[in-house]
Write a protein that holds these residues in place. Structure first.
Motif, mmCIF file in Angstrom:
data_model
loop_
_atom_site.group_PDB
_atom_site.id
_atom_site.type_symbol
_atom_site.label_atom_id
_atom_site.label_comp_id
_atom_site.label_asym_id
_atom_site.label_seq_id
_atom_site.Cartn_x
_atom_site.Cartn_y
_atom_site.Cartn_z
ATOM 1 N N ALA A 122 0.801 -1.228 0.000
ATOM 2 C CA ALA A 122 0.000 0.000 0.000
ATOM 3 C C ALA A 122 0.829 1.271 0.000
ATOM 4 O O ALA A 122 0.306 2.336 0.348
ATOM 5 C CB ALA A 122 -0.931 -0.008 1.217
ATOM 6 N N LEU A 171 -8.772 -3.103 1.485
ATOM 7 C CA LEU A 171 -9.693 -2.898 2.609
ATOM 8 C C LEU A 171 -9.091 -3.617 3.801
ATOM 9 O O LEU A 171 -8.573 -4.725 3.684
ATOM 10 C CB LEU A 171 -11.070 -3.463 2.301
ATOM 11 C CG LEU A 171 -11.810 -2.932 1.072
ATOM 12 C CD1 LEU A 171 -13.222 -3.482 1.037
ATOM 13 C CD2 LEU A 171 -11.807 -1.419 1.032
ATOM 14 N N VAL A 207 -7.665 5.980 4.983
ATOM 15 C CA VAL A 207 -8.990 6.508 4.643
ATOM 16 C C VAL A 207 -9.970 5.965 5.682
ATOM 17 O O VAL A 207 -10.263 4.766 5.715
ATOM 18 C CB VAL A 207 -9.424 6.097 3.222
ATOM 19 C CG1 VAL A 207 -10.837 6.603 2.934
ATOM 20 C CG2 VAL A 207 -8.446 6.640 2.190
ATOM 21 N N LEU A 252 -9.173 -5.974 -5.126
ATOM 22 C CA LEU A 252 -8.333 -5.542 -4.002
ATOM 23 C C LEU A 252 -8.196 -6.664 -2.979
ATOM 24 O O LEU A 252 -9.110 -7.477 -2.818
ATOM 25 C CB LEU A 252 -8.961 -4.321 -3.315
ATOM 26 C CG LEU A 252 -9.194 -3.083 -4.169
ATOM 27 C CD1 LEU A 252 -9.938 -2.040 -3.367
ATOM 28 C CD2 LEU A 252 -7.867 -2.535 -4.678
ATOM 29 N N LYS A 262 -0.549 4.536 -1.490
ATOM 30 C CA LYS A 262 -1.931 4.228 -1.856
ATOM 31 C C LYS A 262 -2.843 4.283 -0.628
ATOM 32 O O LYS A 262 -2.390 4.360 0.510
ATOM 33 C CB LYS A 262 -2.010 2.855 -2.525
ATOM 34 C CG LYS A 262 -1.448 2.840 -3.942
ATOM 35 C CD LYS A 262 -1.857 1.572 -4.682
ATOM 36 C CE LYS A 262 -1.493 1.643 -6.144
ATOM 37 N NZ LYS A 262 -1.988 0.463 -6.893
ATOM 38 N N ARG A 263 -4.128 4.203 -0.890
ATOM 39 C CA ARG A 263 -5.147 4.356 0.148
ATOM 40 C C ARG A 263 -5.486 3.012 0.781
ATOM 41 O O ARG A 263 -5.598 1.999 0.103
ATOM 42 C CB ARG A 263 -6.420 4.976 -0.452
ATOM 43 C CG ARG A 263 -6.175 6.271 -1.165
ATOM 44 C CD ARG A 263 -7.288 6.628 -2.116
ATOM 45 N NE ARG A 263 -8.417 7.284 -1.462
ATOM 46 C CZ ARG A 263 -9.629 6.809 -1.405
ATOM 47 N NH1 ARG A 263 -9.910 5.633 -1.954
ATOM 48 N NH2 ARG A 263 -10.597 7.472 -0.807
ATOM 49 N N VAL A 264 -5.647 3.029 2.109
ATOM 50 C CA VAL A 264 -6.083 1.848 2.861
ATOM 51 C C VAL A 264 -7.364 2.238 3.602
ATOM 52 O O VAL A 264 -7.365 3.171 4.406
ATOM 53 C CB VAL A 264 -5.017 1.379 3.863
ATOM 54 C CG1 VAL A 264 -5.527 0.195 4.679
ATOM 55 C CG2 VAL A 264 -3.727 1.018 3.127
ATOM 56 N N VAL A 265 -8.448 1.527 3.319
ATOM 57 C CA VAL A 265 -9.752 1.881 3.875
ATOM 58 C C VAL A 265 -10.009 1.083 5.143
ATOM 59 O O VAL A 265 -9.973 -0.152 5.145
ATOM 60 C CB VAL A 265 -10.875 1.615 2.849
ATOM 61 C CG1 VAL A 265 -12.209 2.119 3.390
ATOM 62 C CG2 VAL A 265 -10.548 2.275 1.513
ATOM 63 N N ALA A 278 -15.904 4.685 -0.411
ATOM 64 C CA ALA A 278 -14.487 5.048 -0.348
ATOM 65 C C ALA A 278 -13.696 4.432 -1.492
ATOM 66 O O ALA A 278 -12.824 5.083 -2.082
ATOM 67 C CB ALA A 278 -13.904 4.599 0.991
ATOM 68 N N VAL A 279 -14.019 3.187 -1.843
ATOM 69 C CA VAL A 279 -13.321 2.534 -2.954
ATOM 70 C C VAL A 279 -13.685 3.200 -4.265
ATOM 71 O O VAL A 279 -12.814 3.507 -5.104
ATOM 72 C CB VAL A 279 -13.646 1.027 -2.996
ATOM 73 C CG1 VAL A 279 -13.033 0.384 -4.246
ATOM 74 C CG2 VAL A 279 -13.144 0.334 -1.735
ATOM 75 N N ARG A 289 -6.370 4.218 -6.894
ATOM 76 C CA ARG A 289 -5.425 4.633 -5.841
ATOM 77 C C ARG A 289 -5.685 3.927 -4.518
ATOM 78 O O ARG A 289 -5.064 4.248 -3.506
ATOM 79 C CB ARG A 289 -5.494 6.151 -5.656
ATOM 80 C CG ARG A 289 -4.950 6.922 -6.854
ATOM 81 C CD ARG A 289 -4.856 8.415 -6.590
ATOM 82 N NE ARG A 289 -6.176 9.050 -6.483
ATOM 83 C CZ ARG A 289 -6.664 9.578 -5.376
ATOM 84 N NH1 ARG A 289 -5.977 9.531 -4.250
ATOM 85 N NH2 ARG A 289 -7.861 10.149 -5.379
ATOM 86 N N THR A 290 -6.613 2.979 -4.503
ATOM 87 C CA THR A 290 -6.924 2.224 -3.287
ATOM 88 C C THR A 290 -6.169 0.906 -3.310
ATOM 89 O O THR A 290 -6.221 0.169 -4.301
ATOM 90 C CB THR A 290 -8.437 1.965 -3.171
ATOM 91 O OG1 THR A 290 -9.113 3.229 -3.134
ATOM 92 C CG2 THR A 290 -8.754 1.192 -1.907
#
Length: 468
Positions: free
Chosen positions: A159, A219, A192, A250, A162-165, A208-209, A215-216
């Motif tokens: 990650a 999860l 996120v 993902l 990048k984004r981590v939800v 969010a995704v 860029r995610t």
């Protein structure tokens, strides 16, 4: 100042029979350094007006100083705090099988990264990887030095930038102000947050995704093992999060924190999520600790997808976070015990302490009560056996308490300072005993005092009797 000429020389003290004995035990260099330091301190004290001690007293000071420096800092203690997996006391005590494996590995060369079948180089993870796959149902596994390192490594690998939800209600802080958001930031990932503290829904993750799908990175679900939110709450089931993640290509990652490999409910303990359950629900990676509910040495375990584990192992940071042969030897021995679930609660020390019946603990208190009363005789205190509530500790099942028993030492009259003196005296024993002062009493919970340790504890209390 005139008295200083009567201060013995370094050579004279080194020739004293008692100090010669110290030299025989501890070496000339350490003892000589202590003699010089003691003489320097004594010289300054006399200059300040203190009386000059006799030579025997000077020898005693040297002996005390040498003994203090020769005493290991990492000392065994009696855990009478009522917290079984006490972080400050080393968390899980290892079972005898792990101790023996650790000693054997320490004493001899081992096939750590050597393949005995091919005669070529091996992979140190192979020591435990097969066991971890068997016990969790995962495709692959790797090991680092603790669970925080495991989370950091997977984030840094999968990650970075990048984004981590993650649900807002799962942004935990563990001991030492070590926070999940900080770990993500240091790993190069962008956190996120979705949902609220007490309620998060699948639609929150989906939004969010969809906001930035390219860029995610993943999860993530963080098991809140060190606190509990009760009342009007909602959390998304792991299977639904996995399905959502996979629809977008993902990975779904679960950080269990204090993980266990078996259902604790079979021994009357509260159920704690297991890596096998997370894998079965669709998790691609699961991280958990080796030294908490698992009952082994400090380690961070990652299990899951063969492809993702391979990526993680190729990260150069993996070498910086890897474990040595002693950890792997103890961990392998502990994992082998899980192959015999029918006797696990008898052989795994941490689980045996967690499941110890209250009646057994109270019986130990009855046996030791006369010894403690004798040790505290003459002090203005009352000692009685009381019912207590132990806790699991190390961020595990925080709201659950275990019925236990032990001693309450209460001051008589208004002499509350006596409890601090006794507590300090217990900490000063040859093997220190660590209790807790609560509600005006010194409490000594006997849950973690193993039956074979009762004689040693009784002997240690005799030292308290001599030095109240």
């Amino acid at each position: 100042m005139s008295e200083l000429h009567r201060l013995p020389s370094v050579d004279r003290l080194l020739a004293h029979p008692a100090i010669a004995s110290l030299i025989e035990s501890h070496g000339r260099s350490l003892v000589t350094t202590e003699v010089r330091a003691m003489l320097a301190a004594t010289r300054e004290a006399v200059k300040g007006g203190a009386p000059l001690p006799g030579e025997d007293r000077l020898v005693e000071k040297v002996g005390a100083g040498v003994t203090a420096k020769a005493t290991p800092k990492l000392r065994p203690v009696f855990n009478l705090t009522g917290t079984v997996l006490h972080t400050n006391l080393g968390r899980a005590p290892l079972p005898e099988e792990a101790v023996q494996a650790l000693v054997a590995a320490a004493r001899s060369p081992c096939a750590l990264e050597y393949d005995l079948d091919s005669g070529g180089r091996g992979d140190r993870d192979d020591v435990v990887a097969e066991l971890l796959r068997e016990l969790t149902g995962a495709e692959a596994a790797t090991v680092v030095n603790n669970n925080a390192a495991a989370v950091f490594l997977l984030l840094n690998t999968l990650a970075q930038r990048k984004r981590v939800v993650v649900s807002r209600g799962e942004l935990v802080e563990i001991g030492g102000a070590f926070r999940i958001p900080d770990v993500m930031s240091r790993a190069g990932a962008k956190l996120v947050e979705v949902g609220t503290t007490n309620r998060t829904h699948l639609k929150d993750f989906a939004a969010a995704v969809e906001e930035a799908p390219t860029r995610t990175a993943m999860l993530m679900k963080v098991h809140t093992s060190n606190y509990a939110i009760q009342g009007f709450t909602h959390a998304v089931p792991e299977s639904e999060l996995a399905a959502l993640a996979h629809r977008h290509g993902l990975p779904f990652v679960v950080d269990l924190g204090s993980g266990t490999l078996t259902d604790l409910a079979q021994w009357g303990l509260p159920h704690e999520p297991t890596p096998r359950e997370a894998i079965a629900a669709g998790a691609d990676l699961v991280t958990f600790s080796g030294d908490k509910l698992l009952g082994g040495p400090q380690a961070g375990l990652l299990v899951g997808s063969k492809e993702l584990i391979a990526k993680i192992k190729r990260n150069p940071l993996k070498r910086a976070l890897r474990v040595g042969k002693l950890t792997l030897a103890a961990l392998e021995a502990v994992l082998r015990l899980y192959r015999d679930p029918d006797r696990l609660h008898l052989r795994l020390t941490a689980l045996r302490q967690l499941t110890r019946p209250e009646a057994d603990i109270r019986a130990a208190a009855v046996r030791l009560l006369p010894v403690l009363k004798t040790a505290l005789a003459g002090l203005p205190v009352a000692v009685e056996i009381v019912a207590l509530k132990s806790q699991i500790g190390s961020g595990s099942l925080p709201v659950d308490r275990l019925p236990s028993a032990g001693f309450a030492v209460r001051p008589q009259g208004r002499r509350s300072g006596v409890l601090n003196r006794i507590e300090e005296g217990l900490r000063g024993l040859a093997r220190p005993a660590i209790g807790r002062i609560e509600d005006g009493a010194l409490l000594l919970d006997l849950r973690c005092l193993q039956p074979q340790e009762e004689g040693e504890f009784a002997a240690a209390l005799a030292g308290l009797e001599r030095n109240p």
